[in-house]
Design a protein around this motif. Sequence first.
Motif, short mmCIF file in Angstrom:
data_model
loop_
_atom_site.label_atom_id
_atom_site.label_comp_id
_atom_site.label_asym_id
_atom_site.label_seq_id
_atom_site.Cartn_x
_atom_site.Cartn_y
_atom_site.Cartn_z
N ASP A 1 0.85 -1.15 0.08
CA ASP A 1 -0.01 0.03 0.09
C ASP A 1 0.86 1.55 -0.04
O ASP A 1 1.83 1.42 0.56
CB ASP A 1 -0.89 0.13 1.10
N VAL A 2 0.41 2.45 -0.71
CA VAL A 2 1.19 3.67 -0.48
C VAL A 2 0.60 4.17 0.71
O VAL A 2 -0.75 4.65 0.72
CB VAL A 2 0.67 4.33 -1.82
N VAL A 3 1.60 4.37 1.38
CA VAL A 3 1.11 5.16 2.79
C VAL A 3 2.16 6.48 3.21
O VAL A 3 2.91 6.66 2.48
CB VAL A 3 1.41 4.01 3.92
N SER A 4 1.66 7.23 4.20
CA SER A 4 2.47 8.17 4.67
C SER A 4 3.85 7.60 5.22
O SER A 4 4.05 6.39 5.42
CB SER A 4 1.73 8.79 5.85
N ASP A 5 4.82 8.49 5.50
CA ASP A 5 6.22 7.81 6.32
C ASP A 5 5.85 7.18 7.81
O ASP A 5 6.31 6.35 7.82
CB ASP A 5 6.94 9.28 6.39
N ALA A 6 5.07 8.08 8.29
CA ALA A 6 4.75 7.57 9.77
C ALA A 6 4.19 6.02 9.46
O ALA A 6 4.61 5.03 10.41
CB ALA A 6 3.83 8.18 10.44
N LYS B 1 -1.24 -9.56 12.10
CA LYS B 1 0.09 -9.21 12.93
C LYS B 1 -0.15 -8.83 14.34
O LYS B 1 0.46 -9.31 15.35
CB LYS B 1 1.23 -9.08 12.11
N LEU B 2 -1.09 -7.70 14.17
CA LEU B 2 -1.49 -7.16 15.51
C LEU B 2 -2.17 -8.06 16.35
O LEU B 2 -2.00 -7.92 17.35
CB LEU B 2 -2.31 -5.83 15.32
N PHE C 1 6.54 -4.16 11.65
CA PHE C 1 5.89 -5.44 11.38
C PHE C 1 6.35 -6.18 10.43
O PHE C 1 5.65 -7.06 9.72
CB PHE C 1 4.33 -5.24 11.60
N ASP C 2 7.18 -5.94 9.70
CA ASP C 2 8.13 -6.38 8.53
C ASP C 2 6.82 -6.66 7.33
O ASP C 2 6.68 -7.76 6.65
CB ASP C 2 8.54 -7.75 8.94
N LEU C 3 6.11 -5.64 7.23
CA LEU C 3 4.89 -5.64 6.11
C LEU C 3 5.27 -4.86 4.93
O LEU C 3 6.13 -3.78 5.19
CB LEU C 3 3.57 -5.16 6.75
N ASP C 4 5.09 -5.12 3.74
CA ASP C 4 5.40 -4.42 2.52
C ASP C 4 4.56 -3.05 2.41
O ASP C 4 3.44 -2.95 2.90
CB ASP C 4 4.95 -5.25 1.31
N ASN D 1 -3.31 -4.58 4.51
CA ASN D 1 -4.14 -4.47 5.56
C ASN D 1 -4.61 -5.47 6.57
O ASN D 1 -4.68 -5.60 7.68
CB ASN D 1 -5.41 -3.57 5.39
N SER D 2 -4.89 -6.73 5.85
CA SER D 2 -5.35 -7.91 6.27
C SER D 2 -4.09 -8.70 6.97
O SER D 2 -4.19 -8.88 8.31
CB SER D 2 -5.75 -8.90 5.34
#
Length: 226
Positions: A9-14, A196-197, A22-25, A190-191
């Motif tokens: 996913d394209v996300v913010s820096d934070a 992981k959460l 969480f070692d997620l792409d 997101n899934s």
Amino acid sequence: MKTITIKGDVVSDATGKLFDWFDLDSIYPQKVKQAFDSLNGDDVEVIMTTNGGSVFSGQEIYDIIKNYSGKTTLKISGLVASIGTLISCAFDEVFISPVATFMIHNPTLASVGGEKSDMEKAAQLLETVERTLISAYVSKTGLGESEVSEMMAKETFMTAQETVDNGFADGLIESESQTVSLVAGFNLSNSAFIEKLQKLKDKEESDLATAEAKARLRLFELEEKK
């Protein structure tokens, strides 16, 4: 030519840094800038798969790539959708895997609340973003504004050949060099993030239960000694 693979996913820096933890792409401006800065102006080939995501982060990434001094080549793998399609327009050349999918649509807001003036501001924002996307698509493809606008309104999914025919890509990736990374659904990252959460939460609760049991056992032992 150096090769970089970006996906997620394209996300913010934070948010991107949280995903990294969480070692997620994910794809976010700071990560892309660091990757391009390390190239020292060399020509680069980028392999990208993304469901889309944050419009403003996507616009920032677009500028980073557009202003890069070396030649940029994009290879679309799997799915490139939503704001990911704007990012693709920043590259000097775009090629797409024969089994990949390309999707454009109108921008949306996840949630809007407030009074009438807030709704009006939200609508104005969407109109502004839509015009920005149309301008980039027209510049890349040579299609007319009305045609691009109609495609976005219909949420258009394109095959690889349709992506080339409409001008969003310059050609198909040769079969011997293609990299395929199919994305099963729009909420893949997101899934995985939620999963992981949940595992982290379960571990915390398990550790807490163990600690409480040990504390009760210790208290019982102390009472027995009395």
